[in-house]
Write a protein that holds these residues in place. Structure first.
Motif, PDB file in Angstrom:
ATOM      1  N   CYS A   1       0.785  -1.238   0.000  1.00  0.00           N
ATOM      2  CA  CYS A   1       0.000   0.000   0.000  1.00  0.00           C
ATOM      3  C   CYS A   1       0.811   1.279   0.000  1.00  0.00           C
ATOM      4  O   CYS A   1       1.397   1.666   1.013  1.00  0.00           O
ATOM      5  N   SER A   2       0.803   1.953  -1.131  1.00  0.00           N
ATOM      6  CA  SER A   2       1.266   3.333  -1.186  1.00  0.00           C
ATOM      7  C   SER A   2       0.021   4.215  -1.145  1.00  0.00           C
ATOM      8  O   SER A   2      -1.079   3.709  -0.907  1.00  0.00           O
ATOM      9  N   ARG A   3       0.178   5.510  -1.352  1.00  0.00           N
ATOM     10  CA  ARG A   3      -0.948   6.442  -1.241  1.00  0.00           C
ATOM     11  C   ARG A   3      -2.205   5.968  -1.984  1.00  0.00           C
ATOM     12  O   ARG A   3      -3.293   5.941  -1.451  1.00  0.00           O
ATOM     13  N   ARG A   4      -2.027   5.570  -3.239  1.00  0.00           N
ATOM     14  CA  ARG A   4      -3.212   5.225  -4.047  1.00  0.00           C
ATOM     15  C   ARG A   4      -3.947   3.995  -3.510  1.00  0.00           C
ATOM     16  O   ARG A   4      -5.138   3.816  -3.778  1.00  0.00           O
ATOM     17  N   ASP A   5      -3.232   3.116  -2.816  1.00  0.00           N
ATOM     18  CA  ASP A   5      -3.816   1.835  -2.413  1.00  0.00           C
ATOM     19  C   ASP A   5      -4.587   1.894  -1.105  1.00  0.00           C
ATOM     20  O   ASP A   5      -5.424   1.034  -0.847  1.00  0.00           O
ATOM     21  N   LEU A   6      -4.292   2.872  -0.263  1.00  0.00           N
ATOM     22  CA  LEU A   6      -4.897   2.895   1.083  1.00  0.00           C
ATOM     23  C   LEU A   6      -6.430   2.854   1.029  1.00  0.00           C
ATOM     24  O   LEU A   6      -7.045   2.019   1.697  1.00  0.00           O
ATOM     25  N   PRO A   7      -7.064   3.736   0.236  1.00  0.00           N
ATOM     26  CA  PRO A   7      -8.538   3.712   0.242  1.00  0.00           C
ATOM     27  C   PRO A   7      -9.122   2.424  -0.324  1.00  0.00           C
ATOM     28  O   PRO A   7     -10.199   1.989   0.103  1.00  0.00           O
ATOM     29  N   ILE A   8      -8.411   1.803  -1.254  1.00  0.00           N
ATOM     30  CA  ILE A   8      -8.916   0.561  -1.860  1.00  0.00           C
ATOM     31  C   ILE A   8      -8.962  -0.551  -0.817  1.00  0.00           C
ATOM     32  O   ILE A   8      -9.969  -1.246  -0.648  1.00  0.00           O
ATOM     33  N   VAL A   9      -7.853  -0.691  -0.090  1.00  0.00           N
ATOM     34  CA  VAL A   9      -7.760  -1.760   0.920  1.00  0.00           C
ATOM     35  C   VAL A   9      -8.768  -1.529   2.043  1.00  0.00           C
ATOM     36  O   VAL A   9      -9.398  -2.465   2.541  1.00  0.00           O
ATOM     37  N   MET A  10      -8.972  -0.277   2.408  1.00  0.00           N
ATOM     38  CA  MET A  10      -9.956   0.023   3.453  1.00  0.00           C
ATOM     39  C   MET A  10     -11.366  -0.320   2.976  1.00  0.00           C
ATOM     40  O   MET A  10     -12.149  -0.939   3.698  1.00  0.00           O
ATOM     41  N   ALA A  11     -11.672   0.072   1.748  1.00  0.00           N
ATOM     42  CA  ALA A  11     -13.015  -0.167   1.225  1.00  0.00           C
ATOM     43  C   ALA A  11     -13.309  -1.653   1.083  1.00  0.00           C
ATOM     44  O   ALA A  11     -14.440  -2.102   1.275  1.00  0.00           O
ATOM     45  N   GLN A  12     -12.267  -2.417   0.758  1.00  0.00           N
ATOM     46  CA  GLN A  12     -12.486  -3.846   0.498  1.00  0.00           C
ATOM     47  C   GLN A  12     -12.201  -4.722   1.709  1.00  0.00           C
ATOM     48  O   GLN A  12     -12.278  -5.946   1.617  1.00  0.00           O
ATOM     49  N   GLY A  13     -11.842  -4.097   2.823  1.00  0.00           N
ATOM     50  CA  GLY A  13     -11.636  -4.858   4.053  1.00  0.00           C
ATOM     51  C   GLY A  13     -10.468  -5.822   3.996  1.00  0.00           C
ATOM     52  O   GLY A  13     -10.460  -6.861   4.642  1.00  0.00           O
ATOM     53  N   GLU A  14      -9.446  -5.449   3.229  1.00  0.00           N
ATOM     54  CA  GLU A  14      -8.315  -6.355   3.024  1.00  0.00           C
ATOM     55  C   GLU A  14      -7.158  -6.073   3.977  1.00  0.00           C
ATOM     56  O   GLU A  14      -7.190  -5.123   4.750  1.00  0.00           O
ATOM     57  N   TYR A  15      -6.122  -6.902   3.835  1.00  0.00           N
ATOM     58  CA  TYR A  15      -4.858  -6.645   4.522  1.00  0.00           C
ATOM     59  C   TYR A  15      -4.003  -5.757   3.636  1.00  0.00           C
ATOM     60  O   TYR A  15      -3.905  -5.991   2.429  1.00  0.00           O
ATOM     61  N   GLY A  16      -3.388  -4.767   4.244  1.00  0.00           N
ATOM     62  CA  GLY A  16      -2.486  -3.910   3.497  1.00  0.00           C
ATOM     63  C   GLY A  16      -1.195  -3.709   4.269  1.00  0.00           C
ATOM     64  O   GLY A  16      -1.206  -3.485   5.480  1.00  0.00           O
ATOM     65  N   ALA A  17      -0.082  -3.833   3.548  1.00  0.00           N
ATOM     66  CA  ALA A  17       1.218  -3.554   4.150  1.00  0.00           C
ATOM     67  C   ALA A  17       1.652  -2.198   3.635  1.00  0.00           C
ATOM     68  O   ALA A  17       1.673  -1.970   2.423  1.00  0.00           O
ATOM     69  N   THR A  18       1.965  -1.292   4.529  1.00  0.00           N
ATOM     70  CA  THR A  18       2.267   0.067   4.096  1.00  0.00           C
ATOM     71  C   THR A  18       3.727   0.225   3.696  1.00  0.00           C
ATOM     72  O   THR A  18       4.639  -0.208   4.393  1.00  0.00           O
ATOM     73  N   THR A  19       3.930   0.869   2.548  1.00  0.00           N
ATOM     74  CA  THR A  19       5.268   1.246   2.079  1.00  0.00           C
ATOM     75  C   THR A  19       5.717   2.469   2.878  1.00  0.00           C
ATOM     76  O   THR A  19       5.005   2.942   3.770  1.00  0.00           O
ATOM     77  N   VAL A  20       6.837   3.026   2.496  1.00  0.00           N
ATOM     78  CA  VAL A  20       7.279   4.266   3.129  1.00  0.00           C
ATOM     79  C   VAL A  20       6.204   5.339   2.923  1.00  0.00           C
ATOM     80  O   VAL A  20       5.805   6.030   3.868  1.00  0.00           O
ATOM     81  N   ALA A  21       5.689   5.440   1.704  1.00  0.00           N
ATOM     82  CA  ALA A  21       4.652   6.450   1.427  1.00  0.00           C
ATOM     83  C   ALA A  21       3.413   6.202   2.284  1.00  0.00           C
ATOM     84  O   ALA A  21       2.906   7.106   2.957  1.00  0.00           O
TER      85      ALA A  21
END
Ligand code: PSU
Ligand code: MN
Length: 303
Positions: A88-108
């Protein structure tokens, strides 16, 4: 208040409430940067190192759609062993939240959530950059450094990337690149790329003064603090270069692109170096985390 979208570990929330030092840690290195089971061991070790340095660790990730600031040991294990974790970089955060998934955050991604949580110091291994031969493949890390006021401690930029172009991009965005004990940019596995950076600082007090000055000016940029890998863990430059060239060529010939490039290269390097790259990676991570703990202490209001 935005904070209700975040879930805090109680210890982290309590520390932030009274201004005690907290160090944010990223999670992409756990899920995409290190092989199992080393990934979980290192994730735990870094938390121990932050504590030994007198600060509270806050590993940041998205668990079942919930941005989480500070993971319990069980949650660290859940993340380190989960399948289908999205980087998960900036663009991915809302997608993972909306879909209830696991996200690993990058530096961004980690910078965004750390800032939202009120954490000012973040330690990692290396940041993303501009890819060699692909000047339009610019890591979202660089853009985030240009817009989110978090101090990022790292061991520089891997020479799998185009270091001069990466520095140019940081300059354009007004991100100060400061060497801790060095006047040149460290290249992750090796201590010195030979490229000059913006300032050398030899004390934590100076680095803390830099962060405070940026705050006083209300600049929105991050601060990049680069610290060379400990000499005894350095991967000899010639050897690292050869391996990196091989890994980059392999990624190219397999047609690997986008967010898969960095994880592929890291994994490939660990394989062809018989773990030498991994050893260096762990040593520099631990070194950075210790430095970040000192910085968080110097910046904290309650000590
Ligand atoms: N550099 C490393 N190890 C890593 C990464 C970078 O030495 O694990 C990870 C970090 O999470 C960083 C991300 O934010 O890769 C950058 O990916 P990309 O180049 O796709 O932006
Ligand atoms: Mn990229």
């Amino acid at each position: 208040m935005m904070e209700h979208i975040l879930r805090f570990a109680p210890e982290v929330e309590a520390a932030l409430a009274v201004g005690r030092p907290v160090v944010a840690l990223e999670s992409t290195l756990i899920t995409h940067g290190l092989p199992r089971p080393t990934n979980l061991q290192v994730a735990r070790q870094l938390e121990v190192d932050v504590r030994a340095g007198g600060a509270i660790p806050a590993t940041i990730a998205i668990l079942r759609g919930k941005p989480t600031i500070g993971l319990t040991d069980g949650q660290l294990e859940e993340l380190a062993t989960a399948d289908h974790v999205r980087k998960c970089s900036r663009r991915d955060l809302p997608i993972v939240m909306a879909q209830g998934e696991y996200g690993a955050t990058t530096v961004a991604g980690t910078m965004i959530l750390a800032h939202l949580a009120g954490i000012v110091v973040f330690a990692t291994g290396g940041i993303g950059g501009v890819h060699r031969g692909h000047p339009f493949d610019v890591s979202a890390d660089l853009l985030e450094l240009g817009r989110t006021p978090v101090a990022v401690v790292c061991a520089g930029i891997k020479s799998i990337l185009d270091l001069p172009l990466t520095l140019e991009k940081l300059e354009t965005q007004g991100v100060p690149v400061v060497g801790y004990g060095t006047a040149t940019l460290p290249a992750f596995y090796t201590r010195d790329s030979g490229l000059p950076i913006d300032a050398r600082m030899d004390s934590i007090a100076e680095v803390a003064a830099l962060v405070r000055a940026r705050e006083a000016l209300q600049l929105s940029q991050g601060t990049l603090i680069v610290c060379p890998i400990p000499a005894e863990a350095e991967w000899p430059a010639q050897e690292a270069e050869t391996a990196i060239a091989q890994a980059t060529a392999e990624a190219e010939s397999r047609g690997i692109s986008g967010r898969d490039v960095t994880p592929f290269i890291l994994g490939y390097l660990a394989e062809i170096s018989n773990g030498r790259s991994l050893e260096a990676n762990i040593a520099l991570l631990r070194n950075n985390v210790r430095l970040a703990a000192q910085l968080a202490k110097a910046l904290s209001s309650s000590l």
